[in-house]
Design a protein around this motif. Sequence first.
Motif, PDB file in Angstrom:
ATOM      1  N   LEU A 114     -43.783 -41.701  48.369  1.00  0.00           N
ATOM      2  CA  LEU A 114     -44.903 -40.772  48.525  1.00  0.00           C
ATOM      3  C   LEU A 114     -46.235 -41.526  48.478  1.00  0.00           C
ATOM      4  CD1 LEU A 114     -46.177 -37.925  48.639  1.00  0.00           C
ATOM      5  CD2 LEU A 114     -46.006 -37.879  46.120  1.00  0.00           C
ATOM      6  N   TYR A 115     -46.353 -42.420  47.515  1.00  0.00           N
ATOM      7  CA  TYR A 115     -47.591 -43.209  47.376  1.00  0.00           C
ATOM      8  C   TYR A 115     -47.872 -44.006  48.655  1.00  0.00           C
ATOM      9  CZ  TYR A 115     -50.740 -46.933  46.015  1.00  0.00           C
ATOM     10  OH  TYR A 115     -51.783 -47.805  45.977  1.00  0.00           O
ATOM     11  N   GLU A 116     -46.878 -44.686  49.186  1.00  0.00           N
ATOM     12  CA  GLU A 116     -47.061 -45.499  50.404  1.00  0.00           C
ATOM     13  C   GLU A 116     -47.457 -44.621  51.595  1.00  0.00           C
ATOM     14  OE1 GLU A 116     -47.297 -48.684  50.733  1.00  0.00           O
ATOM     15  OE2 GLU A 116     -46.699 -49.168  48.686  1.00  0.00           O
ATOM     16  N   GLY A 124     -55.738 -46.576  52.785  1.00  0.00           N
ATOM     17  CA  GLY A 124     -55.343 -47.551  51.780  1.00  0.00           C
ATOM     18  C   GLY A 124     -55.403 -47.080  50.347  1.00  0.00           C
ATOM     19  N   VAL A 125     -55.808 -45.820  50.096  1.00  0.00           N
ATOM     20  CA  VAL A 125     -55.896 -45.304  48.724  1.00  0.00           C
ATOM     21  C   VAL A 125     -54.962 -44.103  48.603  1.00  0.00           C
ATOM     22  CG1 VAL A 125     -57.415 -44.393  46.930  1.00  0.00           C
ATOM     23  CG2 VAL A 125     -58.296 -46.077  48.554  1.00  0.00           C
ATOM     24  N   GLY A 137     -61.019 -40.070  44.532  1.00  0.00           N
ATOM     25  CA  GLY A 137     -60.613 -40.337  45.910  1.00  0.00           C
ATOM     26  C   GLY A 137     -61.534 -39.636  46.897  1.00  0.00           C
ATOM     27  N   CYS A 138     -61.716 -38.335  46.705  1.00  0.00           N
ATOM     28  CA  CYS A 138     -62.573 -37.553  47.614  1.00  0.00           C
ATOM     29  C   CYS A 138     -63.942 -37.251  46.998  1.00  0.00           C
ATOM     30  CB  CYS A 138     -61.880 -36.255  48.010  1.00  0.00           C
ATOM     31  SG  CYS A 138     -61.528 -35.147  46.613  1.00  0.00           S
ATOM     32  N   ARG A 165     -55.327 -34.575  48.736  1.00  0.00           N
ATOM     33  CA  ARG A 165     -53.872 -34.706  48.622  1.00  0.00           C
ATOM     34  C   ARG A 165     -53.422 -36.023  47.987  1.00  0.00           C
ATOM     35  NH1 ARG A 165     -51.893 -30.623  47.757  1.00  0.00           N
ATOM     36  NH2 ARG A 165     -49.844 -31.327  48.367  1.00  0.00           N
ATOM     37  N   ARG A 166     -54.354 -36.799  47.426  1.00  0.00           N
ATOM     38  CA  ARG A 166     -53.970 -38.040  46.741  1.00  0.00           C
ATOM     39  C   ARG A 166     -53.308 -37.707  45.397  1.00  0.00           C
ATOM     40  NH1 ARG A 166     -59.113 -39.633  49.041  1.00  0.00           N
ATOM     41  NH2 ARG A 166     -58.853 -41.471  50.344  1.00  0.00           N
ATOM     42  N   ILE A 167     -52.543 -38.641  44.897  1.00  0.00           N
ATOM     43  CA  ILE A 167     -51.946 -38.511  43.571  1.00  0.00           C
ATOM     44  C   ILE A 167     -53.053 -38.718  42.548  1.00  0.00           C
ATOM     45  CG2 ILE A 167     -50.289 -39.512  41.950  1.00  0.00           C
ATOM     46  CD1 ILE A 167     -48.694 -40.485  44.460  1.00  0.00           C
ATOM     47  N   LEU A 168     -53.167 -37.819  41.588  1.00  0.00           N
ATOM     48  CA  LEU A 168     -54.195 -37.931  40.560  1.00  0.00           C
ATOM     49  C   LEU A 168     -53.644 -38.692  39.358  1.00  0.00           C
ATOM     50  CD1 LEU A 168     -55.852 -34.389  40.620  1.00  0.00           C
ATOM     51  CD2 LEU A 168     -56.804 -36.547  41.446  1.00  0.00           C
ATOM     52  N   VAL A 169     -54.395 -39.675  38.917  1.00  0.00           N
ATOM     53  CA  VAL A 169     -54.019 -40.456  37.743  1.00  0.00           C
ATOM     54  C   VAL A 169     -54.854 -39.936  36.590  1.00  0.00           C
ATOM     55  CG1 VAL A 169     -53.931 -42.760  36.731  1.00  0.00           C
ATOM     56  CG2 VAL A 169     -53.509 -42.460  39.182  1.00  0.00           C
ATOM     57  N   ARG A 170     -54.168 -39.378  35.587  1.00  0.00           N
ATOM     58  CA  ARG A 170     -54.859 -38.785  34.438  1.00  0.00           C
ATOM     59  C   ARG A 170     -55.054 -39.836  33.347  1.00  0.00           C
ATOM     60  NH1 ARG A 170     -50.677 -34.023  33.830  1.00  0.00           N
ATOM     61  NH2 ARG A 170     -49.383 -35.622  34.739  1.00  0.00           N
ATOM     62  N   THR A 171     -56.278 -39.855  32.802  1.00  0.00           N
ATOM     63  CA  THR A 171     -56.615 -40.775  31.711  1.00  0.00           C
ATOM     64  C   THR A 171     -57.315 -39.977  30.613  1.00  0.00           C
ATOM     65  OG1 THR A 171     -58.805 -41.331  32.588  1.00  0.00           O
ATOM     66  CG2 THR A 171     -56.949 -42.678  33.356  1.00  0.00           C
ATOM     67  N   ALA A 172     -57.722 -40.664  29.546  1.00  0.00           N
ATOM     68  CA  ALA A 172     -58.451 -40.001  28.465  1.00  0.00           C
ATOM     69  C   ALA A 172     -59.805 -39.485  28.945  1.00  0.00           C
ATOM     70  CB  ALA A 172     -58.650 -40.980  27.293  1.00  0.00           C
ATOM     71  N   GLU A 173     -60.388 -40.089  29.996  1.00  0.00           N
ATOM     72  CA  GLU A 173     -61.685 -39.659  30.518  1.00  0.00           C
ATOM     73  C   GLU A 173     -61.585 -38.576  31.599  1.00  0.00           C
ATOM     74  OE1 GLU A 173     -61.096 -43.193  31.151  1.00  0.00           O
ATOM     75  OE2 GLU A 173     -61.879 -43.895  29.256  1.00  0.00           O
ATOM     76  N   SER A 174     -60.400 -38.004  31.770  1.00  0.00           N
ATOM     77  CA  SER A 174     -60.205 -37.020  32.833  1.00  0.00           C
ATOM     78  C   SER A 174     -60.984 -35.741  32.608  1.00  0.00           C
ATOM     79  CB  SER A 174     -58.720 -36.696  33.001  1.00  0.00           C
ATOM     80  OG  SER A 174     -58.050 -37.823  33.509  1.00  0.00           O
TER      81      SER A 174
END
Length: 176
Positions: A114-116, A124-125, A137-138, A165-174
Amino acid sequence: MDQVRTRAARDQQRLDSGAVTSPKDLENLQREIASLARRQSDLEDVVLDVMERRESAQGRVAELTERLAAVQAASDQAAARRDEATAGIDTEIADVRREREAVAASVPADLLKLYEKLREQQDGVGAARLYQRRCEGCQLELNITELNDVRAAAPDAVVRCENCRRILVRTAESGL
């Protein structure tokens, strides 16, 4: 100029030798010698002018040759810096590729696929960080409904941005 000198010397010899006896011929010969003397003077002026211009041109050539050498040296230095930077970048690329391969080996195959796919579609992102309720991303902020869905999702669930539609990466700063 040599031809004028030779002719003037020959005419002067004829005049001095006394071979010319007619007054009219003597007068013509004297006029021709005077004319040749003027012509020789004019030619000498031209030669001096040409020599001055040649000297000036040689000075300019020397100056430009020196400047060319300086520019060439600067160009060589810039090329050396570029080659050094390129080698550094190539090394960094190789390191990042090795790191990526190591991480990709630990990611499930379907998620990697899915990522690729997203990466190809999104210049590329394929994944973007969710930072202070904004998809990087957007660059759009998620609305409250989308944020609630992300909050409710399991920590290991794949969450995607509704806009890009990008995969969201969740962090502590989300900002969740």
